[in-house]
Design an enzyme around this catalytic site. Structure first.
Site, mmCIF file in Angstrom:
data_model
loop_
_atom_site.group_PDB
_atom_site.id
_atom_site.type_symbol
_atom_site.label_atom_id
_atom_site.label_comp_id
_atom_site.label_asym_id
_atom_site.label_seq_id
_atom_site.Cartn_x
_atom_site.Cartn_y
_atom_site.Cartn_z
ATOM 1 N N ILE A 136 -0.340 -12.385 -6.942
ATOM 2 C CA ILE A 136 0.964 -11.738 -6.243
ATOM 3 C C ILE A 136 0.528 -11.450 -4.588
ATOM 4 O O ILE A 136 -0.794 -11.324 -4.361
ATOM 5 C CB ILE A 136 1.509 -10.408 -6.847
ATOM 6 C CG1 ILE A 136 0.336 -9.363 -6.918
ATOM 7 C CG2 ILE A 136 1.958 -10.645 -8.267
ATOM 8 C CD1 ILE A 136 0.992 -7.975 -7.523
ATOM 9 N N ASP A 137 1.666 -11.649 -3.761
ATOM 10 C CA ASP A 137 1.280 -11.471 -2.400
ATOM 11 C C ASP A 137 0.590 -10.059 -2.075
ATOM 12 O O ASP A 137 1.067 -9.002 -2.941
ATOM 13 C CB ASP A 137 2.819 -11.836 -1.735
ATOM 14 C CG ASP A 137 3.460 -13.009 -1.990
ATOM 15 O OD1 ASP A 137 2.465 -13.731 -2.286
ATOM 16 O OD2 ASP A 137 4.554 -13.197 -1.700
ATOM 17 N N ARG A 138 -0.131 -10.082 -1.041
ATOM 18 C CA ARG A 138 -0.616 -9.008 -0.474
ATOM 19 C C ARG A 138 0.571 -7.828 -0.634
ATOM 20 O O ARG A 138 0.499 -6.668 -0.711
ATOM 21 C CB ARG A 138 -0.849 -9.168 0.903
ATOM 22 C CG ARG A 138 -1.546 -7.974 1.618
ATOM 23 C CD ARG A 138 -1.937 -8.230 2.901
ATOM 24 N NE ARG A 138 -0.888 -8.700 3.826
ATOM 25 C CZ ARG A 138 -1.113 -8.964 4.987
ATOM 26 N NH1 ARG A 138 -2.210 -8.914 5.752
ATOM 27 N NH2 ARG A 138 -0.017 -9.101 6.004
ATOM 28 N N ARG A 236 10.626 -14.617 -3.073
ATOM 29 C CA ARG A 236 11.087 -14.790 -1.658
ATOM 30 C C ARG A 236 11.890 -15.924 -1.279
ATOM 31 O O ARG A 236 12.909 -15.824 -0.653
ATOM 32 C CB ARG A 236 9.919 -14.542 -1.008
ATOM 33 C CG ARG A 236 9.065 -13.199 -1.363
ATOM 34 C CD ARG A 236 7.901 -13.149 -0.772
ATOM 35 N NE ARG A 236 7.782 -13.068 0.653
ATOM 36 C CZ ARG A 236 6.873 -13.089 1.409
ATOM 37 N NH1 ARG A 236 5.416 -13.064 0.987
ATOM 38 N NH2 ARG A 236 6.740 -12.988 2.709
#
Length: 303
Positions: A136-138, A236
């Site tokens: 998962i993204d930062r 996103r």
């Protein structure tokens, strides 16, 4: 080493900026070093870092072989939601990078897992990503699962492919939705110009996101998003494709940050999988973080 072939769509951009923007793993300073070393050419001739692109210009970049990296275990606190001898599930905070990468050599989830688990992590994804089954993204928070042995890793990876490993997110998107629910079925690939971004692309990989409205607010909508596939930045990109980028997403939405948000308003709320050893279903949930529930929109009256 096979050179990367890049084609400039527009003219007038400095080559160091163009190369760094097209090659995800390169910073601008690293691109400058490659130019200084003669590793960036066009028509067989080395290019200077202050040269500028011309429309249709074909650039070859010879990247150096990756150097071995030693990942150091670090005593970083983890919010462990579930753990046994096969798997560990973490509620990842905003700002934590999942695995070491250029610009983030330590302080990552992998560094923390190596300290917490010792040698009990799957080696399938190599030294840089031990145990990591998905990312998962930062600046996305929430549940992420890691495997403690190769057998568990293979089983979980297969569940990712056949969708028995289910991930449900909550998000806040900009604007209002006419419908109460829907599905985005749009393939995703690397952005044709900005190589650090993803985009809906007919030639990309299949990507499916199911969404439903949880709440409607002034200028924003609270959503539940369920992933059928797991492409980079999928939610996103899909929400931006619908014309409703996520609140705070300065990559795919408005460039101005939102006060109180470190990045996009996105939280991995629920996770369901079949236990790799027993085959029994495991369903986990973590609460919305305070930065999410404290958003001003939730203090407004629901429309």
């Amino acid at each position: 080493m096979t050179p990367l072939i890049l084609t400039a769509q527009e003219g007038g951009e400095r080559l160091d900026a163009f190369v760094a923007g097209q090659v995800e793993e390169l910073t601008r300073s690293a691109a400058q070093r490659l130019l200084e070393q003669g590793a960036v050419t066009s028509g067989g001739k080395p290019l200077k870092k202050n040269a500028k692109t011309t429309p249709g210009m074909v650039v070859e970049v010879l990247l150096p072989d990756p150097q071995p990296v030693e990942i150091v275990p670090q005593n970083i606190p983890l919010d462990v939601v579930y753990e046994d001898s096969d798997v560990i599930v973490i509620n990842k905070p905003v700002g934590m990078v999942v695995h070491p990468a250029p610009g983030h050599p330590d302080g990552t989830l992998v560094n923390a897992l190596l300290y917490h688990c010792g040698d009990s992590l799957s080696g399938i994804n190599g030294e840089l990503r031990p145990g990591i089954v998905h990312r998962i993204d930062r600046d996305t928070s929430g549940l992420i699962i890691a495997a403690k042995n190769d057998r568990a890793h293979l089983a979980l990876a297969a569940q990712l492919q056949d969708h028995t490993l289910a991930r449900v997110y909550e998000a806040v998107a900009v604007g209002g939705f006419k419908e109460d629910s829907g599905t985005v079925n749009a393939p995703i690939g690397r952005h044709p110009v900005d190589r650090k971004k993803m985009a809906v692309d007919p030639k990309g990989r299949a990507a499916v996101t199911h969404w439903r409205v949880l709440g409607r607010y002034s200028g924003c909508t609270h959503l539940e998003c369920r992933l059928e596939t797991g492409r980079t930045h999928q939610i996103r990109v899909h929400m931006a494709y619908l014309g409703h980028p996520l609140l705070g997403d300065t990559v795919y939405g408005a460039k101005k940050p939102v006060p109180g948000l470190a990045g996009q308003c996105l939280h991995a709320r629920r996770l369901r999988f079949l236990h790799p050893a027993t085959g029994q279903p495991v369903e986990l949930e973590c609460p919305l973080p305070q930065w999410f529930v404290n958003l001003p929109i939730f203090r407004q009256n629901q429309n």
